[in-house]
Enzyme design. Structure first.
Site, PDB file in Angstrom:
ATOM      1  CG  ASN A 119      -0.237  -0.139   2.512  1.00 42.68           C
ATOM      2  OD1 ASN A 119       0.538   0.730   2.893  1.00 42.68           O
ATOM      3  ND2 ASN A 119      -0.474  -1.244   3.221  1.00 42.68           N
ATOM      4  CG  ASP A 122      -7.343  -5.182   5.589  1.00 36.45           C
ATOM      5  OD1 ASP A 122      -6.927  -5.146   6.763  1.00 36.45           O
ATOM      6  OD2 ASP A 122      -7.857  -4.204   5.015  1.00 36.45           O
ATOM      7  CE  LYS A 145       8.641 -12.435 -14.843  1.00 33.19           C
ATOM      8  NZ  LYS A 145       9.469 -11.750 -15.859  1.00 33.19           N
ATOM      9  CG  PHE A 160      -3.445   5.600  13.104  1.00 32.33           C
ATOM     10  CD1 PHE A 160      -3.233   6.724  12.321  1.00 32.33           C
ATOM     11  CD2 PHE A 160      -2.884   5.569  14.372  1.00 32.33           C
ATOM     12  CE1 PHE A 160      -2.472   7.786  12.777  1.00 32.33           C
ATOM     13  CE2 PHE A 160      -2.125   6.630  14.843  1.00 32.33           C
ATOM     14  CZ  PHE A 160      -1.912   7.741  14.038  1.00 32.33           C
ATOM     15  CE  LYS A 179      -9.164  -0.089  12.628  1.00 35.06           C
ATOM     16  NZ  LYS A 179      -8.233   0.410  11.561  1.00 35.06           N
ATOM     17  CE  LYS A 202     -10.500  -4.137  13.603  1.00 38.79           C
ATOM     18  NZ  LYS A 202      -9.453  -4.138  12.574  1.00 38.79           N
TER      19      LYS A 202
END
Length: 398
Positions: free
Chosen positions: A211, A280, A290, A324, A338, A342
Site C-alpha cells: 500500500n 488485510d 516467477k 488508526f 472500529k 476492536k
C-alpha cells in the site's frame, strides 16, 4: 533552563556571523555562560576578540591550539556544554557535520558532544532549496539535531527569500521553549510500542501486494513518545526512513511478521499505538519462482491476514491501546465503530481523501476519538506537530 547554564555557540563563515555577536551578548544577559567556537571562515567576518569580549571567555578557532595541557580542548568543551547552538550554520558546515567530518575545532567538538544541538541555518535562498542541503538537513534531523528555521527577507546576496538567519531573540526563545517542552516528560518510564509503515505480501519472487504508507506518521509518533520520556519500540514495515535517536527498531515485512513482532512484546508494554497500514489480505499461494505471463486474465485467490489490532484488543489487560483508521467516507462514524469493535481506548481517524494529509505526505490532519467520549480535532500541520498534539491528548486520557 536553570540547570542548563552552559551554552556552546558554533559560528561558521557567513555574513550573518555578525548576528552571532548579538546572540552571544543576549545569551550572557539572560544568565548563560557562553563559549564560542569559530570556523576559519567565520574569523574572516568577525574578529575572535569580539566574541571574547562579549562572552568573557576564551574563543576557540584551532583544534591544535590546546590552551590547557591538562585537558583536550574539544573533549572538554563537548562535555562542558549543556546545549549547543550553531548560528549561523552555512551550507558548508551542514554538509560537513551531516557527513561526520571532523576537520576543525567546531566539527570535532560536535562529534564529541552529547548535548542537544540547535541549528540556525543562513544562506542564499537557492542554496537553502538545493537537494544536497535538504538531504543534509534531513540527515541531521535523524541524528537528533533541532532546527531554527531561517526567516524570509532581504539577503546579503541581493535576493529576497528564505535564508536569512533568524533574529537572536527568536533563536533564544525557540531554544528555551523547546528545552522547557523537553523537560516535561509525562511518559517517563513507560514502555511504548508503535507500529508504522506498510506490509508486503508476495505473489511470487517478483511481484507483491502493498500500500501507499510511507511510515512518516508512525515514525513521528515514536519520536515524540521518546522525547516525552518513553522507552520506545518501533515495529516498522519496509520504509525509507532513518530511525529516530534512542529508539529500538524492529523491521518486518509481512503482516504475519508484524503480528509476531507485536504480540511477542505486547505483555511488556504500557501503551501501543498501531499506526501501520497492515495488509488485510495476502495471496493464498505464494510462488518461489516467477509466474510467466499468459494470454487472458489472471485470477488470484486471497486469504485474510490475522487482524493484529483485534488480537491486541482481546489480549489487553492494563495496556492503553490506540488504533488508526484511514477512511475516505463517513470517517468519524467508521472510526467510532472500529474503536468499539476492536476494544480500543482511542482511535486516530485520518480522512485520506483530503489533500495534503494521509499517505506519503509530510503533513496530516486527524480526529482523535477516545472511548471516554472525547473528540479532539488536530488541524493540518507537520506530522511531528500532529504527533505532539496527539500525545498531549492521549496523556490526559490515560
Amino acid at each position: 533552563m536553570e540547570q542548563q547554564k552552559h551554552v556552546l555557540l558554533g559560528v561558521s563563515g557567513g555574513i550573518a556571523a555578525y548576528k552571532a555577536c548579538a546572540l552571544t551578548s543576549k545569551l550572557v544577559q539572560r544568565g548563560y555562560d557562553v563559549k564560542v567556537i569559530m570556523t576559519e571562515g567565520a574569523t574572516e567576518f568577525v574578529n575572535p576578540l569580539t566574541f571574547q569580549a562579549l562572552s568573557r571567555n576564551p574563543v576557540y578557532t584551532d583544534a591544535f591550539d590546546e590552551k590547557n595541557p591538562e585537558k583536550i580542548a574539544h573533549i572538554d568543551l563537548a562535555d562542558w556544554a549543556d546545549l549547543t547552538i550553531l548560528a549561523p550554520a552555512t551550507a558548508h558546515l551542514l554538509g560537513r557535520v551531516a557527513n561526520g567530518l571532523a576537520d576543525d575545532m567546531l566539527t570535532t567538538t560536535l562529534l564529541a558532544t552529547t548535548s542537544p544541538v540547535y541549528v540556525a541555518p543562513a544562506m542564499n535562498v537557492h542554496m537553502y532549496d538545493h537537494p544536497a542541503v535538504k538531504h543534509n538537513l534531513t540527515t541531521l534531523e535523524a541524528y537528533g539535531y533541532r532546527f531554527i528555521e531561517p526567516g524570509d527577507g532581504y539577503l546579503a546576496c541581493g535576493y529576497v527569500g528564505k535564508g536569512r538567519l533568524e533574529e537572536p531573540e527568536r533563536i533564544i526563545d525557540v531554544v528555551e521553549q523547546t528545552e522547557k517542552q523537553n523537560s516535561y516528560q509525562p511518559l517517563a518510564g513507560k514502555q511504548v510500542l508503535v507500529t508504522a509503515g506498510p506490509t508486503i505480501e508476495a505473489v511470487d519472487v517478483v511481484r507483491y501486494f502493498t500500500n501507499h504508507s510511507s511510515g512518516k506518521m508512525g515514525f513521528a509518533i515514536a519520536k515524540v513518545a521518546c522525547d516525552l520520556g518513553a522507552n520506545v519500540t518501533l515495529v516498522s514495515g519496509p520504509v525509507e526512513l532513518e530511525t529516530p535517536p534512542n529508539i529500538e527498531r524492529v523491521d518486518v515485512t509481512t503482516a504475519e511478521d508484524m503480528y509476531d513482532a507485536v504480540m511477542s512484546r505486547f505483555n511488556d508494554q504500557d501503551i501501543v499505538v498501531s499506526a501501520a497500514a497492515v495488509a488485510d489480505y495476502k495471496p493464498t499461494n505464494q510462488y518461489d519462482r516467477k509466474m510467466k505471463k499468459q494470454s487472458g486474465d489472471l485470477t488470484l485467490e486471497l486469504t485474510r491476514t490475522r487482524d493484529i489490532l483485534q488480537a491486541l484488543g482481546k489480549a489487553k489487560s492494563t495496556q492503553y491501546l490506540v488504533g488508526f483508521a484511514a477512511e475516505t467516507d463517513d470517517a468519524i462514524k467508521n472510526g467510532r465503530d472500529k474503536m468499539a469493535r476492536k476494544n480500543l481506548d482511542a482511535i486516530v481517524v485520518n480522512d485520506i481523501s483530503q489533500d495534503e494529509q494521509g499517505f506519503k505526505t509530510d503533513t496530516n490532519a486527524v480526529e482523535v476519538l477516545t472511548n471516554k467520549g472525547e473528540h479532539q480535532s488536530i488541524p493540518l500541520q507537520s506530522k511531528e506537530k500532529v504527533a505532539q498534539q496527539l500525545w498531549s491528548t492521549l496523556t490526559k486520557e490515560m
